[in-house]
Design a protein around this motif. Structure first.
Motif, short mmCIF file in Angstrom:
data_model
loop_
_atom_site.label_atom_id
_atom_site.label_comp_id
_atom_site.label_asym_id
_atom_site.label_seq_id
_atom_site.Cartn_x
_atom_site.Cartn_y
_atom_site.Cartn_z
N TYR A 62 7.61 31.84 5.34
CA TYR A 62 7.45 31.69 7.35
C TYR A 62 7.50 33.31 8.07
CZ TYR A 62 9.45 26.95 6.25
OH TYR A 62 9.83 25.34 6.22
N SER A 63 8.05 34.45 7.13
CA SER A 63 7.51 35.23 7.62
C SER A 63 8.04 36.73 6.93
CB SER A 63 9.11 35.75 8.99
OG SER A 63 9.25 37.45 8.78
N LEU A 64 6.88 38.00 7.11
CA LEU A 64 7.65 38.88 6.02
C LEU A 64 8.26 39.59 5.82
CD1 LEU A 64 4.00 40.60 6.81
CD2 LEU A 64 4.58 39.18 4.73
N SER A 65 10.16 39.11 6.92
CA SER A 65 10.80 39.80 6.91
C SER A 65 11.56 39.60 5.40
CB SER A 65 12.15 39.43 8.19
OG SER A 65 11.36 39.34 8.94
N ALA A 66 12.74 40.45 5.31
CA ALA A 66 12.90 40.36 3.40
C ALA A 66 14.16 40.71 4.07
CB ALA A 66 11.98 41.41 2.78
N ARG A 67 15.04 39.77 3.39
CA ARG A 67 16.25 40.27 3.17
C ARG A 67 16.79 40.72 0.92
NH1 ARG A 67 20.83 37.23 4.05
NH2 ARG A 67 22.13 38.81 4.22
N SER A 68 15.83 39.81 0.66
CA SER A 68 16.21 40.04 -0.79
C SER A 68 15.06 40.22 -1.71
CB SER A 68 16.76 38.82 -1.29
OG SER A 68 15.22 37.35 -1.30
N PRO A 69 14.99 41.31 -2.61
CA PRO A 69 13.92 41.46 -3.04
C PRO A 69 12.79 40.41 -3.55
CG PRO A 69 15.99 42.14 -4.59
CD PRO A 69 16.00 41.71 -3.85
N GLU A 70 13.08 39.29 -3.66
CA GLU A 70 12.04 38.21 -4.16
C GLU A 70 10.81 38.31 -2.50
OE1 GLU A 70 15.37 38.40 -5.01
OE2 GLU A 70 15.15 36.92 -7.09
N GLU A 71 11.69 38.27 -1.17
CA GLU A 71 11.32 37.87 0.05
C GLU A 71 10.16 39.35 0.22
OE1 GLU A 71 14.48 35.24 2.24
OE2 GLU A 71 14.72 37.62 2.27
N ARG B 33 16.33 33.93 11.27
CA ARG B 33 15.66 32.99 10.45
C ARG B 33 15.17 31.95 11.71
NH1 ARG B 33 14.68 30.31 6.30
NH2 ARG B 33 13.50 31.93 4.88
N LEU B 34 16.18 32.12 12.71
CA LEU B 34 15.69 30.66 13.65
C LEU B 34 14.91 31.22 14.16
CD1 LEU B 34 19.40 28.84 14.16
CD2 LEU B 34 17.60 27.69 12.91
N MET B 35 15.29 31.90 14.89
CA MET B 35 13.99 32.44 16.11
C MET B 35 12.64 32.99 15.24
SD MET B 35 16.55 35.04 18.11
CE MET B 35 16.85 36.20 17.23
N GLU B 36 12.65 32.94 14.19
CA GLU B 36 10.93 33.65 13.29
C GLU B 36 10.64 32.16 13.20
OE1 GLU B 36 11.73 36.43 10.23
OE2 GLU B 36 10.94 37.70 11.34
N LEU B 37 11.75 31.34 13.35
CA LEU B 37 10.67 29.77 12.83
C LEU B 37 10.69 29.33 14.53
CD1 LEU B 37 13.06 28.16 10.44
CD2 LEU B 37 10.37 28.20 10.33
N GLY B 38 10.99 30.20 15.50
CA GLY B 38 10.04 29.49 17.04
C GLY B 38 11.39 29.08 18.03
N LEU B 39 12.25 29.35 17.31
CA LEU B 39 14.14 28.65 18.03
C LEU B 39 14.34 29.85 19.02
CD1 LEU B 39 15.56 26.02 18.13
CD2 LEU B 39 17.23 27.56 17.09
N LEU B 40 13.86 30.39 20.03
CA LEU B 40 14.33 31.15 20.54
C LEU B 40 14.33 30.77 22.24
CD1 LEU B 40 10.89 32.70 20.05
CD2 LEU B 40 12.63 34.23 20.04
N PRO B 41 14.82 31.54 22.83
CA PRO B 41 15.72 31.01 23.85
C PRO B 41 14.39 30.41 24.79
CG PRO B 41 16.58 33.75 23.73
CD PRO B 41 15.99 33.45 22.55
N GLY B 42 14.24 30.40 25.95
CA GLY B 42 13.31 29.56 26.17
C GLY B 42 12.81 28.73 25.99
N THR B 43 13.34 28.29 24.88
CA THR B 43 11.93 26.96 23.85
C THR B 43 13.02 25.50 24.40
OG1 THR B 43 11.69 28.89 21.98
CG2 THR B 43 11.40 26.75 21.61
N ARG B 44 12.03 24.96 23.98
CA ARG B 44 12.37 23.34 24.21
C ARG B 44 12.84 22.79 22.83
NH1 ARG B 44 10.32 18.56 27.63
NH2 ARG B 44 11.67 16.87 25.81
N VAL B 45 13.95 22.15 22.51
CA VAL B 45 14.26 21.84 21.28
C VAL B 45 14.75 20.38 21.47
CG1 VAL B 45 17.11 22.50 21.19
CG2 VAL B 45 16.38 21.76 19.44
N ASP B 46 14.12 19.12 20.93
CA ASP B 46 15.09 18.10 20.78
C ASP B 46 15.48 17.61 19.90
OD1 ASP B 46 12.72 18.09 22.78
OD2 ASP B 46 11.49 17.31 21.30
N VAL B 47 17.17 16.77 20.34
CA VAL B 47 17.67 16.62 18.54
C VAL B 47 16.90 15.20 18.57
CG1 VAL B 47 20.14 15.83 18.00
CG2 VAL B 47 19.20 18.24 20.16
#
Lengths: 727, 100
Positions: A62-71, B33-47
């Protein structure tokens, strides 16, 4: 001149594998990225009559950011130097989740490398009433955007043509997209950029800026290796400065990128006025329902289990039959002697030990591939995560654990679906405790030895069935317990959160499934198979050599006496008995027999004698070999197909002081030993293959053997102290 | 100026309702990880739903279905949107819009 390299990047579930297969046809080969256990496929892609490129499939991310060598594999591939340097990057994006998919594309575009966006799933987008203007998208992003549908083969010629244009243009990058980062981010980038030279010396100024952003997002709580300390220090001080001004750098960078993408996407996409209920929505209402969801779940898991357990059985039979006929051929072709024995019982049996796993591996990976590609595997994780989370595992660990009931070897390979390395290794190390099908012959032998079939507990339950059930229960609890302990000790770390995408349901492609299954089988044969073969031959040698000349001479003398027996069949059967009896005496003189005798004092507190010890050594090849090794030890001729003679011999066997060997308590101790002990070289070989180091299989072998010894010791000693099972 | 709505935790948003993200305060790796998936402040989220055993949750964020556990959801602060809000707006409000 070697072909230019083109990388293929994209989110998981964006259709990257399908596109890769469509573009490279049958030329794809799978290898490993150096240093990590991440697979990498590469194949030849013909752009036009004059230009072919090597297309390399990067892991879905989903992103280039990496925490592990695999990523980090993707970043390293992008900044490889010399011949490995990529000429262009094709980013596959899913039109149905455009903004999120473009996030990765934007990160890659920021490096300044030439990027082409393959806008996939256009057919599904049209069906959903989504209108995407690819020209506007291209204008907004500053890179070519080619609408395609990889499954329907739409847009592929255009994609090839665009790739040819990009490469013929000398790989000149398009405009780098202008993301407006806040001042605090720019200040941090300025701090980190000079340190990039120590990390990727060949990076262009544009790439250095992108790498500075990458370092700001990736470094700090990471487990990356080979990051220059200058870069670490710069990133840390930039983060500290941002914190002073109460700026969350991660959020500032990510939000700025999304703000840029939203603007572009808004200009290019027209959404339907009313949201329709999709096929996935409808199916999820059924498959994630609290009743029907679990019914389907149980059914699917049962089918997987049944396939592993029974459907692969006929193929295993064919392989075993093939091994026997190959041995017969060698027997007929060569004169008796050491060479014949080596070929027959060492090499051919060893090869058999390897290929006998192939049906189960193929079956499991076909099933698993189907579940994963259809989107159901993510639902399995969603449904069962609650239980798995209790022991510190990921929801995706469920299928590998369940497969462990059939065989740990394919199950360990199935842990690949788990993204986090810690979770994956914890699952891998715990699952060999699941009671696999190879333990069953041992249980059956012991149960049949210590119980008669007629006894009943509480009127209905046969004691054997109860004991068998207990073994499976104990093994399941042990597996979950071991996982929990591993996650709290050697594999301790921040509990990785479950962040799971539930992708839309899609129809899996047979060709993709077959290809990935074949890849699994091939890598097993090549990497784990060689280790298994080597250990097989060593074990065979240990159980065979050294041979006692004195014993041999004695039996030869008896054989020559048989020459006077007139009846042909009588003589043959007497000869066979003599052979078996000699094998029984010889195994005692062999290295394994001597080891068995030497460790007898260690085994006696568990209720075992040296013969069981030799059986345990032999069972390292595969647990079920315990039965045939015992047969040899007891001097039972190989002609007896069923285990009845072994059972009788075991039931009548006694310790040197005349006590009965297989009391119910000793039997229980033996079965528990097999529940816990890592009596399987193939599991060790495959864990080495999948974890990439000998450290993990050694740890697994160590903890399982210790556990087995301690449990058997406790059961036998406590049982004896309380006077159970002496009857 | 929009009326100020009370801030609550994402895991307390009823199934079927939507909310706007205010902050993501998970550990750094999860938050990123959540923010990079688009869950950012200001984003709408449906449960969308809760798993049958009560955990994890299924969310819809920027046209994709994401599942996270309750522990993580509890660290995402949101403002509940009024029930009448249309399902999935054309483009989820960005950071800039939220500040308006």
């Amino acid at each position: 001149m070697s072909q230019p390299r083109v990388l293929l990047a994209g989110n998981p579930n964006a259709g990257k594998t399908t596109l890769f297969n469509r573009l490279t046809g049958s030329s794809a080969r799978v290898g490993n990225y150096p240093g990590v256990t991440v697979e990498c496929s590469a194949g030849t892609l013909r752009c036009d009559d004059t230009l072919s490129v090597t297309l390399m499939d990067l892991p879905g991310t989903y992103s280039l950011s990496a925490r592990s060598p695999e990523e980090r594999v993707a970043v390293d591939a992008m900044f490889a130097s010399g011949e490995a340097a990529p000429a262009a990057i094709v980013v596959v994006v899913d039109a149905l989740a455009l903004t999120r998919n473009l996030y990765l594309a934007l990160q890659i575009m920021e490096t300044g490398l030439p990027v082409i966006i393959a806008l996939n799933m256009m057919d599904a987008a049209r069906d959903a009433g989504l209108a995407i203007d690819s020209d506007l998208l291209s204008a907004g992003l500053g890179v070519p955007v080619i609408p395609i549908s990889a499954t329907r083969r739409e847009g592929l010629p255009e994609l090839r043509a665009q790739l040819a244009r990009t490469l013929h243009a000398g790989g000149a990058a398009g405009e780098v997209p202008v993301v407006r980062y806040p001042g605090a981010v720019e200040a941090a980038v300025a701090t980190v950029t000079p340190a990039i030279a120590a990390f990727k010396p060949d990076a262009s100024p544009q790439a250095a800026r992108a790498l500075a952003l990458w370092a700001l997002l990736s470094l700090g709580d990471d487990e990356l290796v080979a990051i220059p300390s200058a870069l670490r220090d710069a990133a840390a001080s930039a983060r500290a400065r941002a914190e002073e001004s109460a700026t969350d750098l991660d959020q500032a960078v990510i939000a700025a990128r999304y703000a840029f993408l939203e603007e572009v996407v808004e200009s290019a996409v027209t959404r339907p006025s009313a949201q329709r209920r999709t096929f996935t929505d409808k199916l999820d209402a059924l498959l994630l329902h609290r009743v029907s969801g679990f019914v389907v779940f149980a059914t699917v898991m049962y089918v997987v289990f049944e396939a592993l357990f029974s459907w692969s059985e006929p193929m295993v039979g064919v392989i075993e039959g093939g091994v026997v006929s190959a041995q017969d051929m060698v027997n007929a072709a060569l004169p008796p002697g050491a060479l014949r024995e080596l070929l027959k019982d060492g090499v051919i049996a060893g090869v058999g030990n390897v290929i006998v796993f192939v049906p189960q591996i193929a079956m499991l990976f076909l099933m698993l591939g189907f579940l994963e590609d259809s989107g159901y595997l993510a639902r399995v994780a969603f449904l069962i995560d609650r239980v798995m989370a209790r022991v510190g595992l990921h929801g995706k660990a469920f299928v590998p654990l369940l497969s462990g009931f059939a065989c740990a070897v394919p199950a360990v390979m199935a842990t690949r679906t788990i993204e986090s390395r810690r979770d994956r290794i914890a699952t891998m190390l715990a699952l060999p405790l699941m009671s696999c099908s190879a333990r069953l012959p041992v249980y059956v032998l012991v149960i049949a030895t210590i119980f008669s079939g007629e006894e009943r507990v509480a009127g209905v339950f046969s004691p054997g069935a109860l004991v068998l059930f207990t073994m499976y229960l104990v093994s399941t609890l042990a597996t979950l317990g071991a996982a929990a302990v591993l996650r709290r000790t050697v594999l301790k770390g921040p509990r990785p959160a479950l962040v799971l995408e539930l992708p839309p349901y899609r129809r899996p492609e047979w060709r993709t499934l077959l290809r990935s299954t074949w890849e699994r089988v091939r890598s097993f044969l090549v990497d784990a198979g060689t280790i298994i073969l080597a250990i097989s031959i060593v074990l065979w040698a240990l159980l065979t050599y050294p041979k006692s000349e004195e014993v041999h001479a004695r039996y030869e003398a008896q054989r020559s006496e048989l020459a006077s027996v007139a009846d042909e069949s009588e003589r043959a059967s007497r000869l066979e008995q003599l052979d078996a009896a000699e094998a029984g005496e010889q195994i005692r003189k062999s290295a394994a027999g001597r080891v068995g005798l030497a460790i007898e004092p260690v085994l006696q507190p568990l209720g075992f004698d040296w013969r069981i010890g030799v059986g345990i050594i032999g069972a390292f090849a595969a647990r079920e070999v315990f039965v045939s090794t015992l047969a040899t030890v007891f001097g039972i001729s190989a002609g007896d197909e069923d285990a009845t003679p072994v059972r009788e011999a075991l039931a009548n066997a006694s310790h040197t002081d005349g006590r009965k060997l297989m009391t119910p308590l000793a039997g229980l101790s033996l079965m528990l030993f097999f529940v816990f002990a890592c009596q399987c070289m193939s599991t060790i070989a495959v864990v080495k293959r999948e974890s990439g180091s000998w450290k993990w299989p050694m740890l697994m072998f160590g903890y399982m053997t210790t556990l087995a010894y301690v449990v058997s010791l406790a059961v036998y000693q406590l049982g004896s102290a309380f006077g159970w099972g002496l009857g | 100026m929009a009326p100020t709505l009370p801030v609550e935790q994402l895991d307390s948003v009823p199934v079927g309702r939507s909310a706007t993200v205010v902050s993501v305060a998970c550990d750094r790796a999860t938050a990123r990880r959540l923010m990079e998936l688009g869950l950012l402040p200001g984003t709408r989220v449906d449960v969308v739903r809760v798993a049958p055993m009560g955990c994890p949750l299924e969310l819809r964020v920027r046209d994709s279905a994401l599942s996270i556990r309750r522990v993580e959801a509890a660290r995402v602060a949101v403002q509940l949107l009024p029930e009448a809000a249309p399902v999935r707006p054309a483009v989820s409000p960005s950071v800039g819009h939220a500040a308006r």
